[in-house]
Design a protein around this motif. Structure first.
Motif, PDB file in Angstrom:
ATOM      1  N   THR A 138       2.334  10.157 -10.077  1.00  0.00           N
ATOM      2  CA  THR A 138       2.916   9.695  -8.804  1.00  0.00           C
ATOM      3  C   THR A 138       4.252   9.491  -8.670  1.00  0.00           C
ATOM      4  OG1 THR A 138       0.738   8.412  -8.379  1.00  0.00           O
ATOM      5  CG2 THR A 138       2.826   7.665  -7.293  1.00  0.00           C
ATOM      6  N   THR A 161       0.759  12.787  -6.670  1.00  0.00           N
ATOM      7  CA  THR A 161       0.535  12.116  -5.462  1.00  0.00           C
ATOM      8  C   THR A 161       2.037  11.595  -5.206  1.00  0.00           C
ATOM      9  OG1 THR A 161      -1.539  11.419  -5.724  1.00  0.00           O
ATOM     10  CG2 THR A 161      -0.319  10.129  -4.373  1.00  0.00           C
ATOM     11  N   TRP A 163       4.519   9.334  -2.339  1.00  0.00           N
ATOM     12  CA  TRP A 163       4.606   8.355  -1.439  1.00  0.00           C
ATOM     13  C   TRP A 163       5.679   8.211  -0.691  1.00  0.00           C
ATOM     14  CZ3 TRP A 163       7.743   3.814  -0.895  1.00  0.00           C
ATOM     15  CH2 TRP A 163       7.174   2.916   0.114  1.00  0.00           C
ATOM     16  N   LEU A 176       1.138  10.252   0.707  1.00  0.00           N
ATOM     17  CA  LEU A 176       0.625   8.946   1.195  1.00  0.00           C
ATOM     18  C   LEU A 176       2.096   8.151   1.672  1.00  0.00           C
ATOM     19  CD1 LEU A 176      -1.914   7.711  -1.706  1.00  0.00           C
ATOM     20  CD2 LEU A 176      -2.393   8.750   0.474  1.00  0.00           C
ATOM     21  N   ASP A 180      -0.186   0.047   2.232  1.00  0.00           N
ATOM     22  CA  ASP A 180      -1.504   0.553   1.935  1.00  0.00           C
ATOM     23  C   ASP A 180      -1.567   1.877   0.986  1.00  0.00           C
ATOM     24  OD1 ASP A 180      -2.863  -1.390   3.280  1.00  0.00           O
ATOM     25  OD2 ASP A 180      -3.441  -0.486   4.905  1.00  0.00           O
ATOM     26  N   GLY A 181      -0.703   2.816   1.471  1.00  0.00           N
ATOM     27  CA  GLY A 181      -0.652   4.001   0.891  1.00  0.00           C
ATOM     28  C   GLY A 181       0.170   3.970  -0.456  1.00  0.00           C
ATOM     29  N   ALA A 183      -0.122   1.260  -2.599  1.00  0.00           N
ATOM     30  CA  ALA A 183      -1.025   0.863  -3.495  1.00  0.00           C
ATOM     31  C   ALA A 183      -1.956   2.003  -3.990  1.00  0.00           C
ATOM     32  CB  ALA A 183      -1.928  -0.452  -2.949  1.00  0.00           C
ATOM     33  N   GLU A 184      -2.223   2.691  -3.127  1.00  0.00           N
ATOM     34  CA  GLU A 184      -3.283   3.781  -3.463  1.00  0.00           C
ATOM     35  C   GLU A 184      -2.574   4.728  -4.216  1.00  0.00           C
ATOM     36  OE1 GLU A 184      -6.151   7.184  -1.061  1.00  0.00           O
ATOM     37  OE2 GLU A 184      -4.992   5.590  -0.083  1.00  0.00           O
ATOM     38  N   ALA A 185      -1.415   5.084  -4.086  1.00  0.00           N
ATOM     39  CA  ALA A 185      -0.584   5.994  -4.803  1.00  0.00           C
ATOM     40  C   ALA A 185      -0.272   5.772  -6.274  1.00  0.00           C
ATOM     41  CB  ALA A 185       0.742   6.126  -4.010  1.00  0.00           C
ATOM     42  N   SER A 187      -2.207   3.307  -7.962  1.00  0.00           N
ATOM     43  CA  SER A 187      -3.679   3.228  -8.597  1.00  0.00           C
ATOM     44  C   SER A 187      -3.958   4.177  -9.458  1.00  0.00           C
ATOM     45  CB  SER A 187      -4.534   2.555  -7.670  1.00  0.00           C
ATOM     46  OG  SER A 187      -4.224   1.352  -6.840  1.00  0.00           O
ATOM     47  N   ARG A 210       2.833  -4.786  -8.461  1.00  0.00           N
ATOM     48  CA  ARG A 210       2.721  -3.092  -8.180  1.00  0.00           C
ATOM     49  C   ARG A 210       2.697  -2.520  -9.733  1.00  0.00           C
ATOM     50  NH1 ARG A 210       6.205  -3.986  -3.588  1.00  0.00           N
ATOM     51  NH2 ARG A 210       5.028  -3.758  -1.771  1.00  0.00           N
TER      52      ARG A 210
END
Length: 310
Positions: A138, A161, A163, A176, A180-181, A183-185, A187, A210
């Motif tokens: 990420t 990924t 962000w 992302l 919200d993006g 946290a998803e990036a 995870s 985080r």
């Protein structure tokens, strides 16, 4: 003939004078450039934020300031600067240097090189590393540097990924954005690379909450800006094993104080802000081209959004 002030250290002038003169010749621009000039004569400033020039008020003819550094956090808030500010974007210098540094350290951790380079017990562990396709990476920050690093890692097979604060689309990168993006990036990421600017919104972005999101034992690589990380939270995450290693090139205070915990921590690699740097030969070409554009009526490139801070 534009009048251009070079506002940086005397050592920098020695490094930049010849490349700048060659660069202005290359774009066919007859310019007067000097490290000292009466403020009322200056039309452009080639600028290092740590220079003695901090009050731009006397520069009544100023058309633009061209930053020598990629980071603008030390000048963007200067209320005396009313002229446009351009940051340094140098594909052949800054960007290429960052791509090489990031790719090298991602591969170092991906391949587990440290265990083979330092192996005093002479352990013979023939367990192969996973392939890049099995190692999610990420990147936080999808500016010029983030996109270039993402492209290089993607070409090696890493699933990347990216962000950013606002929505972006980049070929080969899962993009992302927003809270919200973020946290998803983070995870499940096994390697996280920080390439965000230093702004009030990004300070301490990597806090305890985080740092708990990547996969256990994940690697954190920061060639972006020191304040992106909550130092105490990172040390706690390293001690707990949540973060397996941190490779850090930038810090809140530089040089990093000798008594800072990062120096002695066995899971931290400190590099002395060398991930990428402005190189006179290529940076001079960027500056000369931008001033040439301004003088011929074309819009300046790489303008800073003062409201966003970068």
């Amino acid at each position: 003939m534009p009048d251009i002030l070079f506002a940086a250290s005397s050592e920098s002038w020695e490094e930049y004078e010849a490349p700048l003169r060659r660069a202005f010749d290359a774009v066919g621009l007859d310019a007067r450039i000097a490290p000292e000039m009466a403020p009322e004569e200056v039309e452009y400033v080639i600028y290092a934020p740590n220079s003695a020039l901090q009050d731009f008020t006397p520069y009544t003819r100023l058309k633009a300031v061209l930053n020598l550094w990629a980071g603008v956090e030390d000048v963007v808030g200067n209320t005396t600067l009313k002229a446009p500010l351009a940051r340094m974007v140098d594909p052949d210098g800054l960007t290429q240097g960052m791509v090489e540094w990031v790719t090298g350290h991602v591969l170092r951790h991906h391949l587990g090189m440290d265990a083979h380079i330092v192996n005093p017990e002479r352990r013979w562990d023939a367990t192969p590393p996973p392939l890049a396709t099995e190692r999610p990476v990420t990147i936080l920050g999808l500016g010029t540097l983030g996109q270039a690093c993402g492209a290089a890692l993607g070409a090696l097979g890493f699933p990347v990924t990216g962000w950013s604060r606002s929505a972006k689309q980049v070929d080969g990168i899962r993009c992302l954005h927003g809270a919200d993006g973020l946290a998803e990036a983070l995870s499940g990421a096994q390697i996280v690379v920080l390439l965000l600017p230093d702004t009030p919104q990004t300070e301490n972005l990597m806090d305890a909450e985080r740092l708990a999101l990547p996969a256990p034992g994940a690697v954190l690589i920061n060639p972006g800006r020191g304040p992106l990380i909550d130092d105490d939270a990172l040390i706690a995450a390293l001690d707990a094993g949540q973060i397996g290693h941190a490779t850090l090139d930038v810090f809140r205070t530089e040089p990093l104080p000798e008594d800072h915990a990062f120096w002695a921590h066995p899971k931290v690699t400190v590099t002395p802000h060398i991930a990428s740097t402005t190189r006179p030969e290529t940076a001079a070409l960027v500056i000369a081209e931008n001033i040439h554009r301004a003088e011929t009526g074309a819009p300046l490139l790489h303008l800073v959004d003062r409201a966003a801070g970068y």
